[in-house]
Design an enzyme around this catalytic site. Structure first.
Site, short mmCIF file in Angstrom:
data_model
loop_
_atom_site.label_atom_id
_atom_site.label_comp_id
_atom_site.label_asym_id
_atom_site.label_seq_id
_atom_site.Cartn_x
_atom_site.Cartn_y
_atom_site.Cartn_z
N GLY A 10 10.11 14.69 -8.17
CA GLY A 10 9.25 13.51 -8.00
C GLY A 10 7.86 13.88 -7.52
O GLY A 10 7.63 15.00 -7.06
N ARG A 73 14.36 15.54 -16.61
CA ARG A 73 15.64 16.13 -16.21
C ARG A 73 15.94 17.48 -16.84
O ARG A 73 17.00 18.05 -16.58
CB ARG A 73 16.77 15.16 -16.57
N GLY A 103 11.06 20.31 -4.80
CA GLY A 103 12.06 20.07 -3.78
C GLY A 103 13.32 20.86 -4.06
O GLY A 103 13.30 21.84 -4.82
N ASP A 104 14.44 20.41 -3.49
CA ASP A 104 15.67 21.21 -3.58
C ASP A 104 16.08 21.51 -5.03
O ASP A 104 16.47 22.64 -5.34
CB ASP A 104 16.81 20.55 -2.80
N GLY A 105 15.93 20.54 -5.93
CA GLY A 105 16.33 20.76 -7.32
C GLY A 105 15.49 21.85 -7.98
O GLY A 105 16.02 22.81 -8.56
N THR A 126 8.42 17.84 -0.55
CA THR A 126 9.18 16.58 -0.54
C THR A 126 8.75 15.73 0.66
O THR A 126 8.52 16.26 1.75
CB THR A 126 10.70 16.78 -0.47
N ASP A 128 10.77 13.89 2.00
CA ASP A 128 11.99 13.75 2.81
C ASP A 128 12.09 14.78 3.94
O ASP A 128 12.86 14.60 4.88
CB ASP A 128 13.24 13.89 1.92
N ASP A 130 13.48 17.65 3.93
CA ASP A 130 14.87 18.08 4.07
C ASP A 130 15.16 19.42 3.41
O ASP A 130 16.30 19.71 3.04
CB ASP A 130 15.81 17.00 3.50
N MET A 170 12.50 5.72 2.71
CA MET A 170 13.13 6.69 1.81
C MET A 170 13.69 7.85 2.64
O MET A 170 13.67 7.80 3.88
CB MET A 170 12.12 7.20 0.79
N GLY A 171 14.14 8.89 1.97
CA GLY A 171 14.64 10.07 2.67
C GLY A 171 15.99 10.56 2.16
O GLY A 171 16.48 11.58 2.63
N ARG A 172 16.61 9.79 1.26
CA ARG A 172 17.95 10.10 0.77
C ARG A 172 18.91 10.33 1.95
O ARG A 172 19.02 9.47 2.80
CB ARG A 172 17.94 11.28 -0.20
N GLU A 222 17.19 5.01 4.18
CA GLU A 222 17.94 4.40 3.06
C GLU A 222 19.38 4.90 2.96
O GLU A 222 20.24 4.23 2.41
CB GLU A 222 17.21 4.66 1.74
N ARG A 266 15.14 -10.43 8.76
CA ARG A 266 14.41 -10.21 7.49
C ARG A 266 14.36 -8.72 7.21
O ARG A 266 14.30 -7.91 8.13
CB ARG A 266 13.00 -10.79 7.58
N GLN A 274 5.42 4.65 0.03
CA GLN A 274 5.40 5.76 0.99
C GLN A 274 5.35 7.13 0.29
O GLN A 274 5.28 8.16 0.95
CB GLN A 274 6.60 5.68 1.94
N ARG A 275 5.44 7.16 -1.05
CA ARG A 275 5.43 8.46 -1.74
C ARG A 275 4.16 8.68 -2.56
O ARG A 275 3.76 9.82 -2.79
CB ARG A 275 6.66 8.58 -2.64
#
Ligand code: F6P
Length: 359
Positions: A10, A73, A103-105, A126, A128, A130, A170-172, A222, A266, A274-275
């Protein structure tokens, strides 16, 4: 020397700043020819490139997104034939080295290609935060700044109505964005994927505050879920990035919390706000440092490594150490203690400080 450069996964604020730094450093240090590979690994498989020059990268430090196309992909490790095609193309392009920003992928693929003999250097990207072996990926600071700003806006709105406001980040499966922004944005409750929350404890904190502050701000990753509950997926089937899409945990929490409290609850799901966009000054500098360090690993022939920031300084670690792993918040994370001492509940128990708060 001819060096290829690609961005995978991403988008993330700071990608273009890394592209600029790698390119300019390689041009300065060894007059390398720098080739941008379009559309991640698909560009490597299909031979789509664009030249990167001193001037073409000149104004990129604050530009969001990536100038190197779109994400997809295509994974060269999916089959032996695909791996061989990627390696053949790298050789046909005359690449002496490849810098993979992702990122990790992306880093897992980079490691797979490095193990097959490609001269690869990785750069951790990323929001995230992470990535294993890396305390700060670029893009994270920008995301935290955006979420902090959103929390403050949601907060003043919620205070004006006496509501319980939930903001989903976000953040998975990692809660770094929620934890740092939650502290910075003065959340009363922070819910993290790493610590399943007790709905009763969350409701107890909200009710306690109903009698005093008449308002509660909840910052929720999330991937957070209640004890005995499940992660909330927006799209359970893999998206164009090959993973199921998380999202909607705040809406679920709103519906479960509402019967247990008196105020209106709410929920806001912040999403790609945020990205996207321009990186913060911190991320511009970090991305530039990563880019320069990656170029220096290339010129000194140190391949199969990822540049990183740890123990307060720039460093590098073997790609094999970071591949297929994620860095998540552990029970001894100092920021958890900081949050709790500030009176923030992290959802696993009512805030230990509630008695002090009534004073
Ligand atoms: O990994 C970065 C990230 O922004 C996650 O925080 C989020 O869950 C995911 O990507 C969203 O991905 P997409 O834009 O593909 O839905």
């Amino acid at each position: 020397m001819r060096v290829g450069l690609l961005t995978g996964g991403g988008d993330c604020p700071g990608l273009n700043a890394v592209i600029r730094a790698v390119t300019r450093c390689l041009l300065q240090q060894c007059q390398a020819e720098v080739i941008g590979i379009k559309d991640g690994f698909a560009g490597l498989m299909e031979g789509r490139t664009q030249p990167l020059t001193w001037r073409s990268v000149g104004e990129l430090v604050g530009v969001g997104g990536t100038i190197l196309g779109t994400t997809n992909r295509l994974n060269p490790l999916d089959s032996e034939a695909a791996t061989e095609q990627a390696l053949r193309n790298a050789s046909a392009m005359g690449l002496d080295a490849l810098v993979a920003i992702g990122g990790d992928g992306t880093l897992t693929i980079a490691n797979g290609l490095a193990e097959r003999g490609l001269a690869v250097v990785g750069v951790p990207k990323t929001i995230d935060n992470d990535i294993e072996g890396c305390e700060r990926s670029f893009g994270f600071d920008t995301a935290v700044a955006t979420v902090t700003d959103a929390l403050q806006r949601v907060s003043t709105s919620g205070q004006s109505h006496g509501r319980i406001m939930i903001l989903e980040t976000m953040g998975r499966h990692a809660g770094w964005i929620a934890l740092e922004a939650g502290i910075a944005g003065s959340a009363n409750i922070i819910l993290l994927p790493e610590i399943d929350f007790h709905l009763d404890a969350v409701a107890a904190v909200c009710r306690e505050r109903e009698g005093q502050e008449h308002f509660t701000l909840i910052c929720m990753g999330e991937g957070a879920k209640p004890v005995g509950g499940h992660i909330t997926y927006d799209t359970p089937s893999p998206t164009d990035r090959g993973k199921p899409r998380l999202g909607g945990a705040a809406l679920q929490l709103r519906d479960r919390l509402q019967p247990l409290v008196n105020s209106e609850v709410r929920a806001t799901v912040l999403g790609h706000v945020q990205r996207g966009g321009s990186p913060t000054p911190f991320d511009r500098v970090l991305a530039s440092q990563y880019g320069v360090h990656a170029a220096e690993l290339v010129t000194s022939g140190q391949f199969g490594r990822m540049v990183t920031f740890r123990h307060g300084k720039l460093d590098s670690v073997p790609l094999a150490r970071v591949a297929a792993q994620n860095r998540r918040i552990t029970a001894d994370e100092p920021l958890l203690r900081t949050a709790r001492l500030l009176g923030v509940s992290v959802g696993d128990a009512p805030s230990a400080c509630l008695p002090c708060q009534s004073r």
